[in-house]
Write an enzyme that holds these catalytic residues in place. Structure first.
Site, PDB file in Angstrom:
ATOM      1  N   ASP A  28      -2.996 -23.306  29.588  1.00 42.50           N
ATOM      2  CA  ASP A  28      -3.440 -23.056  28.211  1.00 42.50           C
ATOM      3  C   ASP A  28      -3.246 -24.295  27.336  1.00 42.50           C
ATOM      4  O   ASP A  28      -4.073 -24.604  26.487  1.00 42.50           O
ATOM      5  CB  ASP A  28      -2.673 -21.881  27.593  1.00 42.50           C
ATOM      6  CG  ASP A  28      -3.036 -20.559  28.272  1.00 42.50           C
ATOM      7  OD1 ASP A  28      -4.059 -20.536  29.008  1.00 42.50           O
ATOM      8  OD2 ASP A  28      -2.312 -19.571  28.080  1.00 42.50           O
ATOM      9  N   GLU A  55      -2.588  -1.605  22.223  1.00 44.42           N
ATOM     10  CA  GLU A  55      -2.503  -1.375  23.673  1.00 44.42           C
ATOM     11  C   GLU A  55      -1.652  -2.456  24.319  1.00 44.42           C
ATOM     12  O   GLU A  55      -1.433  -3.511  23.737  1.00 44.42           O
ATOM     13  CB  GLU A  55      -3.911  -1.450  24.302  1.00 44.42           C
ATOM     14  CG  GLU A  55      -4.898  -0.501  23.703  1.00 44.42           C
ATOM     15  CD  GLU A  55      -6.308  -0.655  24.292  1.00 44.42           C
ATOM     16  OE1 GLU A  55      -6.491  -1.482  25.209  1.00 44.42           O
ATOM     17  OE2 GLU A  55      -7.199   0.064  23.821  1.00 44.42           O
ATOM     18  N   LYS A  57      -1.250  -5.472  26.975  1.00 40.03           N
ATOM     19  CA  LYS A  57      -2.158  -6.401  27.644  1.00 40.03           C
ATOM     20  C   LYS A  57      -1.661  -6.563  29.083  1.00 40.03           C
ATOM     21  O   LYS A  57      -0.712  -7.292  29.363  1.00 40.03           O
ATOM     22  CB  LYS A  57      -2.208  -7.754  26.943  1.00 40.03           C
ATOM     23  CG  LYS A  57      -3.268  -8.665  27.544  1.00 40.03           C
ATOM     24  CD  LYS A  57      -3.588  -9.833  26.644  1.00 40.03           C
ATOM     25  CE  LYS A  57      -4.819 -10.584  27.122  1.00 40.03           C
ATOM     26  NZ  LYS A  57      -4.666 -11.183  28.436  1.00 40.03           N
ATOM     27  N   ASP A  89       0.516 -20.523  33.737  1.00 40.09           N
ATOM     28  CA  ASP A  89      -0.586 -20.249  32.808  1.00 40.09           C
ATOM     29  C   ASP A  89      -0.397 -20.981  31.482  1.00 40.09           C
ATOM     30  O   ASP A  89      -1.349 -21.509  30.912  1.00 40.09           O
ATOM     31  CB  ASP A  89      -0.679 -18.749  32.513  1.00 40.09           C
ATOM     32  CG  ASP A  89      -1.108 -17.982  33.748  1.00 40.09           C
ATOM     33  OD1 ASP A  89      -1.320 -18.632  34.799  1.00 40.09           O
ATOM     34  OD2 ASP A  89      -1.227 -16.746  33.654  1.00 40.09           O
TER      35      ASP A  89
HETATM   36  S1  IVH Z   1     -10.194  -5.392  26.226  1.00 36.51           S
HETATM   37  C1  IVH Z   1     -13.662  -6.861  24.307  1.00 36.51           C
HETATM   38  N1  IVH Z   1      -7.768  -4.443  26.610  1.00 36.51           N
HETATM   39  O1  IVH Z   1      -7.469  -9.390  29.050  1.00 36.51           O
HETATM   40  C2  IVH Z   1     -12.373  -6.973  24.954  1.00 36.51           C
HETATM   41  N2  IVH Z   1      -8.427  -6.369  27.831  1.00 36.51           N
HETATM   42  O2  IVH Z   1      -9.288 -11.807  27.775  1.00 36.51           O
HETATM   43  C3  IVH Z   1     -12.446  -6.773  26.391  1.00 36.51           C
HETATM   44  N3  IVH Z   1      -6.713  -7.190  29.400  1.00 36.51           N
HETATM   45  O3  IVH Z   1     -10.277  -9.857  30.995  1.00 36.51           O
HETATM   46  C4  IVH Z   1     -11.126  -6.631  27.036  1.00 36.51           C
HETATM   47  N4  IVH Z   1      -5.212  -5.644  28.958  1.00 36.51           N
HETATM   48  O4  IVH Z   1      -8.478  -8.507  31.990  1.00 36.51           O
HETATM   49  C5  IVH Z   1      -8.659  -5.403  26.949  1.00 36.51           C
HETATM   50  N5  IVH Z   1      -5.671  -3.463  26.892  1.00 36.51           N
HETATM   51  C6  IVH Z   1      -6.556  -4.411  27.221  1.00 36.51           C
HETATM   52  C7  IVH Z   1      -6.291  -5.394  28.173  1.00 36.51           C
HETATM   53  C8  IVH Z   1      -7.243  -6.383  28.452  1.00 36.51           C
HETATM   54  C9  IVH Z   1      -5.494  -6.708  29.679  1.00 36.51           C
HETATM   55  C10 IVH Z   1      -7.302  -8.399  30.010  1.00 36.51           C
HETATM   56  C11 IVH Z   1      -8.637  -8.187  30.636  1.00 36.51           C
HETATM   57  C12 IVH Z   1      -9.569  -9.181  30.024  1.00 36.51           C
HETATM   58  C13 IVH Z   1      -8.641 -10.110  29.305  1.00 36.51           C
HETATM   59  C14 IVH Z   1      -9.272 -10.467  27.992  1.00 36.51           C
END
Ligand code: IVH
Length: 688
Positions: A39, A121, A123, A35
């Site tokens: 990037d 949170e 990720k 990845d």
């Molecule tokens: S919020 C408005 N929270 O990251 C924001 N995303 O590029 C919407 N992801 O496609 C996403 N952990 O698959 C959010 N705690 C988290 C997350 C998370 C992983 C992933 C998700 C999303 C990508 C965002």
């Protein structure tokens, strides 16, 4: 500055490359570069396009959010678009501070204004899902797709135990929950282990997965929900899409955190690591704390996410090109990197298992410098086709041993030779063998091999073997590490002085161990035989062998055919016993043990009733009327026959049932006798 032809060329090349890699990643779930590498290329193109807007094309990979859609799934238009998160490229603490500064600026907050409240949170490194509930019932699950249109994967998602199919009565009539579907690291390891076994057994079309995220994506986007069901998936909720509005009786949420707590109360898994953090320094502290925990988490994360907690402030901040200004992802060092293979060595484990290991040019992955990566076994090296000099992707996540996930074949140096598993154990020089249907090679010099020393001694000393009381794990470790003991006979050469000189060894306990050693010299043949640790020889088989042959020398000299005459001994055991005693080093150890005074009462050989089918090779094909294939195989092996998978001139009989195919044709062609089930029974009864 106008773009030179060279820059134009580079932009075209980057677009081409990114299209290729995006296809591998999003459509095939089988990326061929890390990845971080993707990037890097992406950012390079973004920069060129920013400096030379005239080069920007509408189909540039920089102009789309997510992936392409797979054929075969129904398309779902998201009621509320599924956004992506801006990534803070600075992995240091300043990443969190920069985000806070941006938020304050956008909100027009004075320096004296109180700190902003955030939710921090994890990720999760998986796949985003939108779960739609109507009247509290799960009616649709969809992937993110390109953010506007996703794939309908409801059937597959229903197999995930953590996702509620039905919600409590008080939920709003329309509720969309968003979160990440992922695969735990232990589930991923188990799945790949299973895949490797299938491949070792010759299963077609099976592969191992590059990482948990791809395994999860592959499972969710699996057209056959029966297969999806066998792939263990987990889920965390972190957001929502459409919800019945307040005016129509929907809930009046005011903060992100409050909403997540409500989702949790409705039965959705929300990570316990999700928390409120006030001001930039609490974000920094969270990033650092999670960074330390990262390796011990049961799943992969590639960073943390900060979100402004107040929904009113979120609204005020709004979006820039599909990325909310109120959220940011703050990364950690990548878990996959490129490096080169400097050598392929073969390591021998405590139980004699041979593992090919890639020696790598040092590379920083997942927070540590890695120089070794496991290649698992011969099939894996060949399937991935890893060669010395190759550029490879290395993955290190958590406490899992670093692994070579794939090779960049375009970068291979000319003349690089394919890997060959050595025929001899690299530690002791004994034969290295691979049993039929097994993925691993093993060293057969169990008693002598330096790598297997500790295991061999512990096994020999255990209560059910020759029983040396007080010779446990720790003491064996000490003795082997201090090089006091190299092979089993050294045990009986131990003196009081040598023993008592070990750390933490009182004279009294040293005396006890010596007494136990003395006592163990008087043993029985089955115990001694079991204690040698011959592969596939458990206590029962040891007894069978002892009863049948009476004397150790007879066992040591027995041919595979003679071993097959022992009741309950099949071809795998016979082969293993024979190979073991063929190793000069193993025989030497046995002789030395006897010379040290280890002794037992020997008996007479049992009266031999030769097995009716000893030495015969038989092939089973088609479906028999009453016997299952396993039953037939067991009966044949018990009668001394070898059951083989393919017909050749050496085949004595082919047993054919209904729908027998090419094997039957081959038998006829070669003139091999063909039997039906009755013929088989007659053969077993000695009537043929
Ligand atoms: S919020 C408005 N929270 O990251 C924001 N995303 O590029 C919407 N992801 O496609 C996403 N952990 O698959 C959010 N705690 C988290 C997350 C998370 C992983 C992933 C998700 C999303 C990508 C965002």
């Amino acid at each position: 500055m106008p773009a030179t032809p060279k820059i134009q060329e580079r932009a075209d090349a980057l677009r081409e490359l990114l299209h290729h890699h995006a296809h591998r990643y999003y459509v095939m779930d089988e990326p061929d570069i890390p990845d971080a590498e993707y990037d890097k290329l992406f950012r390079e193109l973004q920069e060129i396009e920013a400096q030379h807007p005239e080069l920007l094309t509408p189909d540039s990979p920089t102009q789309r959010v997510g992936g392409k859609l797979l054929e075969g799934f129904a398309k779902v238009r998201h009621k509320v678009p599924m956004l992506s998160i801006r990534t803070e490229t600075d992995i240091e603490a300043s990443g969190a501070r920069n985000f806070d500064a941006r938020v304050r600026r956008e909100l027009g907050l004075a320096e004296s204004a109180p700190p902003v409240e955030y939710v921090a949170e994890l990720k999760f490194d998986g796949l985003a899902l939108n779960l739609r509930y109507e009247g509290g019932v799960l009616v649709q699950a969809a992937t993110r797709g390109d953010g506007e249109i996703g794939e309908e994967v409801t059937q597959n998602i229903r197999t995930i135990g953590q996702i509620p199919l039905r919600l409590p009565k008080d939920v709003p009539p329309v509720l969309e929950v968003r979160g990440e579907v992922y695969m735990r690291r232990d589930d991923f390891e188990k799945l790949n282990e299973l895949q490797r076994e299938k491949i070792a057994k010759g299963a077609k079309g099976e592969k191992t997965f590059v990482n948990p995220r791809n395994a999860a994506a592959g499972a969710v986007r699996q057209l056959d929900s029966g297969i999806a069901k066998q792939r263990p998936l987990s889920f965390f909720a972190y957001g929502w899409g459409e919800i019945t509005p307040v005016e129509q009786g929907g809930p009046a949420f005011t903060s992100h955190f409050e909403t997540l707590l409500t989702l949790r109360s409705w039965g959705f898994p929300v990570s316990p690591r999700t928390q409120v953090a006030t001001g930039p320094e609490e974000l920094v502290a969270y990033h650092q704390a999670v960074g330390k925990e990262r390796d011990s988490l049961p799943f992969d994360i590639d960073g943390v996410v900060y979100k402004v907690n107040s929904l009113a402030l979120q609204k005020q901040l709004g979006f820039v090109s599909r990325e909310p200004r109120w959220a940011v992802a703050h990364k950690y060092p990548a878990q996959e990197q490129l490096t080169t293979v400097q050598a392929i060595e073969v390591q021998v484990g405590r139980t004699g298992k041979l593992t090919p290991v890639a020696k790598l040019a040092p590379v920083f992955v997942g927070g540590v410098t890695v120089t070794n990566a496991t290649l698992h076994n011969e099939d894996e090296v060949h399937r991935k086709d890893v060669r010395v000099g190759d550029t490879v992707i290395v993955r290190r996540a958590g406490d899992v041993i670093p692994e070579v996930v794939s090779v960049l074949v375009d970068k291979r140096v000319q003349g690089a030779a394919a890997f060959k598993m050595p025929a001899k154990c690299p530690v002791c020089g004994s034969d290295a063998v691979r049993e039929e249907g097994e993925a691993n090679h093993r060293c057969t010099g169990g008693l002598f091999c330096g790598a297997q020393r500790k295991e061999a001694i512990l096994h020999f000393a255990q209560r059910r073997a020759v029983d040396i009381e007080g010779l446990g794990d720790k003491l064996v470790d000490q003795l082997v590490e201090a090089n006091v003991i190299r092979t089993l006979p050294d045990l009986y050469k131990l003196g009081l002085v040598g023993l008592a000189s070990l750390d933490r060894m009182a004279e009294k306990s040293a005396q006890n161990v010596l007494a136990a050693l003395e006592k163990s010299k008087q043993t029985t043949l089955p115990r001694f035989l079991y204690g040698l640790g011959v592969r596939h020889v458990g206590e029962t088989t040891a007894k069978d062998l002892a009863r049948h042959f009476g004397k150790l020398d007879a066992i040591m000299e027995a041919s595979t055919e003679q071993l097959l005459e022992v009741p309950d001994v099949g071809p795998v055991v016979a082969e293993s016993v024979h190979t073991f005693f063929q190793q000069p080093h193993n025989r030497e150890v046995v002789e030395q043990l006897r010379a040290c005074g280890v002794t037992w009462e020997e008996g007479e050989a049992a009266v031999r009733t030769p097995k009716p089918l000893a030495g015969k090779t038989i092939v089973l094909t088609g479906t028999l009327p009453t016997l299952s294939r396993d039953e037939a195989k067991d009966m044949l092996e018990a009668a001394g026959a070898k059951v083989s998978g393919s017909v050749s001139k050496k085949t004595d009989f082919v047993v054919a049932g209904a729908e027998a195919g090419s094997k039957l044709d081959k038998a006829r062609e070669l003139g091999v006798t063909v039997l039906d089930e009755d013929g088989l029974k007659a053969l077993l009864a000695g009537e043929a």
